[in-house]
Design a protein around this motif. Sequence first.
Motif, short mmCIF file in Angstrom:
data_model
loop_
_atom_site.label_atom_id
_atom_site.label_comp_id
_atom_site.label_asym_id
_atom_site.label_seq_id
_atom_site.Cartn_x
_atom_site.Cartn_y
_atom_site.Cartn_z
N TYR A 257 0.84 -1.21 0.00
CA TYR A 257 0.00 0.00 0.00
C TYR A 257 0.87 1.25 0.00
O TYR A 257 0.65 2.18 -0.79
CB TYR A 257 -0.91 -0.03 1.22
N LYS A 258 1.88 1.25 0.83
CA LYS A 258 2.76 2.42 0.90
C LYS A 258 3.54 2.60 -0.39
O LYS A 258 3.78 3.72 -0.84
CB LYS A 258 3.74 2.27 2.07
N SER A 259 3.92 1.48 -1.03
CA SER A 259 4.68 1.58 -2.29
C SER A 259 3.85 2.24 -3.39
O SER A 259 4.40 2.94 -4.25
CB SER A 259 5.15 0.19 -2.74
N LEU A 260 2.54 2.04 -3.38
CA LEU A 260 1.68 2.71 -4.35
C LEU A 260 1.44 4.16 -3.97
O LEU A 260 1.43 5.05 -4.83
CB LEU A 260 0.34 1.98 -4.48
N GLN A 261 1.23 4.41 -2.69
CA GLN A 261 1.02 5.79 -2.23
C GLN A 261 2.20 6.69 -2.58
O GLN A 261 2.02 7.85 -2.93
CB GLN A 261 0.80 5.81 -0.73
N GLU A 262 3.40 6.14 -2.48
CA GLU A 262 4.60 6.96 -2.67
C GLU A 262 5.24 6.78 -4.04
O GLU A 262 6.33 7.30 -4.30
CB GLU A 262 5.60 6.64 -1.56
N ALA A 263 4.57 6.06 -4.94
CA ALA A 263 5.06 5.95 -6.32
C ALA A 263 4.84 7.29 -7.03
O ALA A 263 3.97 8.09 -6.65
CB ALA A 263 4.32 4.84 -7.05
N ASP A 264 5.63 7.55 -8.04
CA ASP A 264 5.53 8.82 -8.76
C ASP A 264 4.45 8.79 -9.84
O ASP A 264 3.81 9.81 -10.11
CB ASP A 264 6.89 9.15 -9.39
N PHE A 265 4.25 7.62 -10.45
CA PHE A 265 3.20 7.46 -11.46
C PHE A 265 2.53 6.12 -11.24
O PHE A 265 3.18 5.08 -11.29
CB PHE A 265 3.77 7.54 -12.88
N VAL A 266 1.22 6.13 -11.03
CA VAL A 266 0.43 4.91 -10.89
C VAL A 266 -0.56 4.89 -12.04
O VAL A 266 -1.41 5.77 -12.16
CB VAL A 266 -0.32 4.86 -9.54
N PHE A 267 -0.46 3.89 -12.91
CA PHE A 267 -1.27 3.83 -14.11
C PHE A 267 -2.44 2.86 -13.96
O PHE A 267 -2.42 1.95 -13.14
CB PHE A 267 -0.41 3.41 -15.30
N PHE A 268 -3.45 3.05 -14.80
CA PHE A 268 -4.63 2.17 -14.79
C PHE A 268 -4.35 0.92 -15.61
O PHE A 268 -4.82 0.78 -16.74
CB PHE A 268 -5.84 2.92 -15.34
N ASP A 269 -3.61 -0.01 -15.04
CA ASP A 269 -3.35 -1.28 -15.70
C ASP A 269 -4.54 -2.22 -15.59
O ASP A 269 -4.79 -3.04 -16.47
CB ASP A 269 -2.11 -1.94 -15.08
N SER A 270 -5.29 -2.08 -14.51
CA SER A 270 -6.41 -3.00 -14.24
C SER A 270 -7.65 -2.66 -15.07
O SER A 270 -8.28 -1.62 -14.88
CB SER A 270 -6.76 -2.95 -12.75
N GLY A 271 -8.01 -3.56 -15.98
CA GLY A 271 -9.25 -3.38 -16.75
C GLY A 271 -10.47 -3.42 -15.85
O GLY A 271 -11.45 -2.70 -16.09
N LEU A 272 -10.42 -4.24 -14.81
CA LEU A 272 -11.54 -4.33 -13.86
C LEU A 272 -11.79 -2.97 -13.21
O LEU A 272 -12.94 -2.53 -13.11
CB LEU A 272 -11.23 -5.38 -12.79
N PHE A 273 -10.74 -2.31 -12.78
CA PHE A 273 -10.86 -0.99 -12.13
C PHE A 273 -11.44 0.02 -13.12
O PHE A 273 -12.37 0.78 -12.78
CB PHE A 273 -9.48 -0.55 -11.65
N VAL A 274 -10.94 0.03 -14.35
CA VAL A 274 -11.40 0.98 -15.38
C VAL A 274 -12.87 0.78 -15.68
O VAL A 274 -13.65 1.74 -15.76
CB VAL A 274 -10.54 0.84 -16.65
N ILE A 275 -13.28 -0.48 -15.83
CA ILE A 275 -14.68 -0.79 -16.15
C ILE A 275 -15.60 -0.41 -15.00
O ILE A 275 -16.68 0.17 -15.21
CB ILE A 275 -14.83 -2.28 -16.50
N MET A 276 -15.19 -0.70 -13.77
CA MET A 276 -16.02 -0.36 -12.61
C MET A 276 -16.15 1.14 -12.43
O MET A 276 -17.21 1.63 -12.05
CB MET A 276 -15.45 -1.02 -11.35
N LEU A 277 -15.08 1.88 -12.71
CA LEU A 277 -15.16 3.34 -12.64
C LEU A 277 -16.20 3.87 -13.63
O LEU A 277 -16.99 4.78 -13.30
CB LEU A 277 -13.80 3.97 -12.94
#
Length: 242
Positions: free
Chosen positions: A48-68
């Motif tokens: 969780y912390k590694s994602l919070q502190e990453a510089d760029f987090v991309f929408f790789d997950s199709g499930l996340f994109v579709i649900m949004l």
Amino acid sequence: MIKNIIFKKIKFTNFNQKKFNKIINKKGNFVFPAAPALVEIERSKYYYKSLQEADFVFFDSGLFVIMLKIFRNISVNKFSGFKFLNLFFLYLKKNNKKKILSIDPNKIISIENKKYFEKKGITKFYSYIAPIYKSKKITDKKLLKLVNKVRPNFIIINIGGTKQEILAHYMKQNLKSKQTILCTGAALSFLTGIQAPINKFYDKIYLGWFVRIIYNPKIFLKRYLYALGFVPIFFKNKIIIE
């Protein structure tokens, strides 16, 4: 146009390929969390912390994109590690003097990755075979020493989801200078042919996960069923649009 989505205090970048040249030379951690990995944001504090502190987090997950889109009426661009690497190799075609360090899970994949980069005209290529990281809190002083010595322009991490982001975060916190670290996981193995035969068409229509299940159901059916654990996480958290 939506620039960013804040979800559980993680900033996801709504990215398209027109922006590629603007960010590829930026320093920082580039992460592409798939749905099975996103389940871990409530199960692993290190991930969780590694994602919070990453510089760029991309929408790789199709499930996340579709649900949004369906449940929040929010349209964002799916941008996988596979798509990013295809653009990255086009960039390297014109910038083939860049130094690349590839972090690989085993010797076989390391050899194939080296062949692929050489085929693309990249001669300044370095490889590191990662040990089996048993703890969720990853450390690797040997890797830090290598990166500080080589000083690559790009580090590509090709190990499994969740571990690669934690490793990238560890490097970001402990290296002498900031690096460009691409956490693209299995994407390079799609290009070399070691993993499932995913191509641009399957990636575009959000069926990369299905191809992986057909290719190796014993491993990936369980993994993508596990990914459904993201559904309740999605519904119980707010979305902030920037």
